[in-house]
Design a protein around this motif. Structure first.
Motif, mmCIF file in Angstrom:
data_model
loop_
_atom_site.group_PDB
_atom_site.id
_atom_site.type_symbol
_atom_site.label_atom_id
_atom_site.label_comp_id
_atom_site.label_asym_id
_atom_site.label_seq_id
_atom_site.Cartn_x
_atom_site.Cartn_y
_atom_site.Cartn_z
ATOM 1 N N SER A 214 0.828 -1.209 0.000
ATOM 2 C CA SER A 214 0.000 0.000 0.000
ATOM 3 C C SER A 214 0.862 1.258 0.000
ATOM 4 O O SER A 214 0.607 2.206 -0.751
ATOM 5 N N GLY A 217 2.375 1.783 -3.351
ATOM 6 C CA GLY A 217 1.411 2.375 -4.266
ATOM 7 C C GLY A 217 1.315 3.881 -4.093
ATOM 8 O O GLY A 217 1.278 4.632 -5.076
ATOM 9 N N ARG A 218 1.300 4.325 -2.847
ATOM 10 C CA ARG A 218 1.247 5.771 -2.579
ATOM 11 C C ARG A 218 2.491 6.474 -3.126
ATOM 12 O O ARG A 218 2.409 7.542 -3.757
ATOM 13 N N THR A 230 -1.178 1.517 -9.465
ATOM 14 C CA THR A 230 -2.366 0.662 -9.583
ATOM 15 C C THR A 230 -2.017 -0.795 -9.297
ATOM 16 O O THR A 230 -2.760 -1.505 -8.604
ATOM 17 N N TYR A 233 -1.468 -1.301 -5.523
ATOM 18 C CA TYR A 233 -2.723 -1.304 -4.776
ATOM 19 C C TYR A 233 -3.496 -2.604 -4.999
ATOM 20 O O TYR A 233 -4.171 -3.101 -4.080
ATOM 21 N N THR A 237 -4.501 -4.943 -1.952
ATOM 22 C CA THR A 237 -5.891 -5.356 -1.755
ATOM 23 C C THR A 237 -5.987 -6.878 -1.682
ATOM 24 O O THR A 237 -6.709 -7.424 -0.843
ATOM 25 N N ARG A 253 -8.156 0.383 0.541
ATOM 26 C CA ARG A 253 -9.105 0.901 -0.445
ATOM 27 C C ARG A 253 -9.366 2.400 -0.295
ATOM 28 O O ARG A 253 -9.600 3.091 -1.291
ATOM 29 N N SER A 255 -7.134 4.597 0.621
ATOM 30 C CA SER A 255 -5.973 5.211 -0.005
ATOM 31 C C SER A 255 -6.048 5.065 -1.525
ATOM 32 O O SER A 255 -5.777 6.015 -2.274
ATOM 33 N N HIS A 256 -6.438 3.892 -1.982
ATOM 34 C CA HIS A 256 -6.549 3.639 -3.418
ATOM 35 C C HIS A 256 -7.602 4.553 -4.049
ATOM 36 O O HIS A 256 -7.433 5.035 -5.179
ATOM 37 N N THR A 260 -6.719 7.010 -7.092
ATOM 38 C CA THR A 260 -7.461 6.887 -8.349
ATOM 39 C C THR A 260 -8.086 8.217 -8.738
ATOM 40 O O THR A 260 -8.020 8.640 -9.905
#
Length: 448
Positions: A214, A217-218, A230, A233, A237, A253, A255-256, A260
């Motif tokens: 996570s 991804g950030r 993407t 994440y 997930t 989710r 954060s995602h 997004t």
């Protein structure tokens, strides 16, 4: 001011490669090997032929492709060393020529300084390892795990988890690229360890992987690598879905959702993830995550013009905040942060006075270094509220603070918000305070 001469940059890159007697394939292989040495995902697994095509595009005078941040670091690491392995960074070195090439491609002075800083930090350690790898004792433990998976115990995972927390705490203080490099070997370790059978402390490993993916991804989002973000994440997930407590997947989710939204501006895609986050949050144990999930859902609804749905989600968030406990393992979201969402929703609903009061309370509470990126975002929203209340000069005063914060943190979202605020200030573009604002934006965010 940044001036570009892409043809000159392409020519310098070709000269550097040919001076070492390398073909495109040779350079591509060297870049992949360097990525593997430094655990730079996903380049460490990319096929040589794919990297070769990228190299060719850099050197083409008719192509607009230039090296991205990951490739910039790999090139810097590669050309900082002479063919015999010695370090050479001064005038006349390949490293200096590379920096000149990147400048011609339009790389900002700030980014050039970052690259120099990263290479110097790498050089001060044993071939750069200490910048990015876990501690030696943790490394030794990880090496032993494939031979005996039971050796992956609570202590080893705990040290890795602490490393992830330490990296996360540096967001807003340390350049995002450096944080990516620190996190990369942990992410790779998680991937390798999860493939092992009969591994010890597997549930804790999944928790670690969820947090690492996570955060990865950030960081990829912040460095504008949205495709990689993407993918991370999706991994986060999937890992969190193996955990009984759905608060973990809800956290991923939420954060995602925001990534997004700000990467694509696709409200429908963001809303779908936000709804899934609220469902997970109500199946989990954390009231902090539940409150955040409702707050994020409220923002998406407000942006879509669904004022009633946004108000309902905010009401649920406020009621959940009242149930927060000090021992919540997902603590960090509270009334101060919710005020930021409340104010933004009020802005979209046209209630500038309510928005101003809520955002002002939020800004006043966001004083810690780890809050810097969020403070930059909320400060810009507060500036817009002051503009809506008819005070453009007060709006600009706040934007100056937000610009300084954004320049220091490199946050992508506050930079987007500043551009939006500047757009709304166009009717006052001839005012002296606007000239000063534009100069500040250029000097701090564009020309650096």
């Amino acid at each position: 001011m940044i001036t570009t001469d892409r043809a000159a940059g392409a020519h310098l890159l070709r000269q550097l490669r040919e001076a070492r007697g390398w073909s495109w394939t040779d350079l591509a292989r060297a870049l992949r090997d360097t990525a593997r040495q430094l655990a730079v995902a996903p380049l460490m697994d990319r096929k040589v032929a794919s990297i070769q095509r990228t190299v060719a595009r850099w050197e083409s005078v008719s192509d607009r492709t230039s090296p991205g941040e990951r490739y910039q670091f790999l090139l810097a690491h590669l050309y900082a060393r002479t063919p015999s392995g010695g370090l050479a960074l001064g005038p006349g070195s390949d490293f200096e020529a590379l920096l000149d090439a990147l400048r011609h491609f339009g790389t900002s002075p700030h980014r050039v300084h970052q690259l120099v800083d990263l290479v110097i930090h790498s050089a001060r350690s044993d071939e750069g390892e200490s910048l990015m790898l876990p501690s030696p004792s943790t490394q030794l433990s990880l090496v032993a795990v494939p031979r005996d998976p039971s050796k992956l115990d609570h202590d080893v995972i705990g040290r890795l988890h602490d490393s992830v927390k330490t990296i996360k705490a540096q967001v807003g203080v340390t350049p995002f690229v450096r944080l990516q490099l620190q996190l990369a070997p942990i992410v790779e370790s998680c991937r390798q360890l999860l493939e092992l059978d009969q591994i010890g402390s597997r549930n804790e490993l999944i928790l670690l992987a969820t947090a690492a993916y996570s955060l990865a991804g950030r960081l990829a989002f912040e460095t504008r690598d949205d495709e990689v973000a993407t993918a991370f994440y999706a991994d986060a997930t999937g890992a969190a879905g193996q955990l009984t407590d759905r608060s973990h997947r809800a956290a991923v989710r939420t954060s995602h959702t925001m990534v997004t939204l700000h990467a694509t501006n696709d409200l429908e895609a963001a809303r779908e993830i936000a709804r899934a986050a609220t469902v997970d949050a109500h199946r989990g144990s954390s009231y902090a995550i539940r409150a955040r999930a409702h707050a994020v859902h409220a923002e998406i609804c407000a942006r879509a013009g669904q004022a009633s749905e946004a108000a309902t989600a905010l009401d649920r968030a406020w009621k959940t905040v009242d149930q927060l406990t000090v021992d919540d393992p997902h603590g960090g979201f509270d009334g101060d942060r919710l005020n930021g969402f409340d104010g933004l929703c009020a802005l979209h609903a046209g209630d500038a006075a309510h928005a101003h009061d809520s955002l002002d309370r939020s800004v006043s509470a966001l004083r810690l270094s780890r809050d810097a990126v969020q403070r930059g975002i909320v400060s810009t929203d507060l500036a817009l509220a002051r503009l809506r209340l008819g005070d453009p000069a007060a709006c600009v005063d706040l934007l100056h603070e937000a610009i300084d914060i954004t320049a220091a943190t490199g946050g992508r979202v506050p930079a987007q918000r500043i551009r939006l605020a500047r757009h709304h200030l166009r009717p006052w573009r001839t005012e002296d305070f606007m000239v000063e604002l534009d100069d500040h934006i250029h000097d701090a965010l564009i020309g650096r």
